[in-house]
Design a protein around this motif. Sequence first.
Motif, short mmCIF file in Angstrom:
data_model
loop_
_atom_site.label_atom_id
_atom_site.label_comp_id
_atom_site.label_asym_id
_atom_site.label_seq_id
_atom_site.Cartn_x
_atom_site.Cartn_y
_atom_site.Cartn_z
N PRO A 1 31.33 30.15 -70.93
CA PRO A 1 30.35 29.27 -71.58
C PRO A 1 31.00 28.01 -72.15
O PRO A 1 32.05 28.07 -72.78
N PHE A 2 30.37 26.88 -71.89
CA PHE A 2 30.81 25.56 -72.35
C PHE A 2 32.20 25.18 -71.80
O PHE A 2 32.84 24.27 -72.33
N ASP A 3 32.65 25.88 -70.75
CA ASP A 3 33.98 25.63 -70.17
C ASP A 3 35.08 25.68 -71.24
O ASP A 3 36.03 24.90 -71.23
N LEU B 1 33.95 37.19 -72.10
CA LEU B 1 34.53 35.92 -71.69
C LEU B 1 35.01 35.11 -72.88
O LEU B 1 36.08 34.49 -72.85
N LEU B 2 34.22 35.09 -73.97
CA LEU B 2 34.62 34.33 -75.14
C LEU B 2 35.83 34.95 -75.84
O LEU B 2 36.69 34.23 -76.36
N GLY C 1 38.04 22.59 -71.52
CA GLY C 1 36.86 21.83 -71.92
C GLY C 1 37.07 20.33 -71.81
O GLY C 1 36.18 19.60 -71.35
N LEU C 2 38.25 19.86 -72.20
CA LEU C 2 38.56 18.44 -72.11
C LEU C 2 38.61 17.98 -70.65
O LEU C 2 38.13 16.90 -70.31
N ALA C 3 39.18 18.82 -69.78
CA ALA C 3 39.28 18.46 -68.37
C ALA C 3 37.89 18.31 -67.74
O ALA C 3 37.62 17.35 -67.00
N GLY C 4 37.00 19.25 -68.03
CA GLY C 4 35.66 19.17 -67.48
C GLY C 4 34.89 17.97 -68.01
O GLY C 4 34.22 17.26 -67.25
#
Length: 527
Positions: free
Chosen positions: A66-68, A188-189, A369-372
């Motif tokens: 979730p949310f990458d 996953l989290l 997250g930053l990469a996506g």
Amino acid sequence: MLQLSGQDASFVYLETPHTPMHIGSVGIYDPSTAPGGFVRFKDVLSFIESRLGGARSFRQRLVRVPFDLDHPYWIEDPEFDIEFHVRHIALPKPGDWRQLCIQVARLHSRPMDLSKPLWEFTVVEGLDNVEGLPPGCFALVSKVHHAAIDGMSGVEMSAAVHDLDASMKPPEKTDDWQPENMPNVADLLTRSYFNSLRQPMRVMETIGRSLPGMAKLAATVSKGDVSIANTKMAPKTRFNGKVSAHRVWDAVPFKLADIRAMKEAVADATVNDVILAIVGGGLRQYLDDKAELPKESLTAMAPISVRGEGEKAALGNLVSAMVIPLGTHIADPMERLQYVHDQAVNSKAMTNAVGARTLADYSQLIPSGLAGLAARLYTRVGAANTHAPVFNTVVTNVPGSRVPMYFCGARMVAMYGTAPVFDSMGLINPVYSYGDTIAVSFTCDRDMMPDPQNYAAALRSSFEALKAAATGAPATPLKVAKAAPTVKPKAAAKPKTVPMKPATPRKTAAKQTATGRKPAARKQGAK
């Protein structure tokens, strides 16, 4: 569950409706060697299904966090359905090379369903009017997401569905595949949390491995063994902006013996050097004809596999890269080959000094997250149109089989490559070798290259010029098709021949019959 590396995940983050990130191939087959002299589509389905155990990528799908917040995972797909992944179409009459190129480009431009295993095979029949091919051939157009494979691991996937003879002997290895349950969000989290705790240690380890390489590079530069004079941004060209959703594709095969003879003209030159020089000459002619040739040399990124002997069947990407000037500012083909060779040696020395594997490991340090987010913003704001590119194109070499290969009993007669383009890099040149040939294929944004036949002609011209200069004798590349018109072919009447009939669902397949394509000398019809 197996987590993607940072490098593999980057291809997921780069995926947009305009930039599908899959690679693939176009294999062409002569069905006259198959049992009965033809291949039915239901035979293709059952043949591929029997070989799924040969490569893990066939039945693994992505699960995104979730949310990458962390990189995605691979799981064994509990809903795998082979009939979703294997498709069938036919070219209208006359079934020529240009029609195949248009169809391959259309297939390649369509993004894949990221909620299913990331591969598709499309059988394209009706190749009845392609120069150099026997009538009745069919093509197998493959698409596999770059997150799952690189060029070398893709060879392993291809090997799973090919044989060394036409017998179609069943694989000896037992297929013991088992599906997995979909993971829940909490799991996953939790995994993401513990991975984030380990990230600082991974950063320190990677930096520690790179320090000796940096010191070695500095020492070689100070001694003059390595030059950094050409380590600068590439010149801006029509291929280095924001890409559209449309593609063009073509391929030009050459005799491998000719390429090897040409490399002998320059001491220690390699086949890769010759291919880069040919691509440089082709780009020079194509851009010069449009009065757009930069004064500085265009550059190419050349991927380097860092896959060890024990990692050949591993999922994902294990690659680094070199950036090599192509000598597009040099008119003389022999001078260009010498220049490309010198630059390749220098670039390889720089990469070896730091360590290709270490450079690849740096991709693991980018926060998911930053990469996506960065990838999506880069595309949405059209940033590719505002800066000079790091390199102008990609030339990637994928070694193929030197002996004949067979798919469903049909002998492979040609193999070409497809590859993704993205913002700031709208042209890629996959180089595939098979048997005694080596082919320079290319995929490009259609707005950047509305006339792919002109670039194909420029590659042929570059080859001929270098061949004549290197050996003193003119040479002609292997012909696939005559010069193609710039307009798309009109819709043709329904073919009189009966195409392969798609198989019905497997639970009733035993009660069905199917039609097949027989050799031209035989009457075609239901079997």
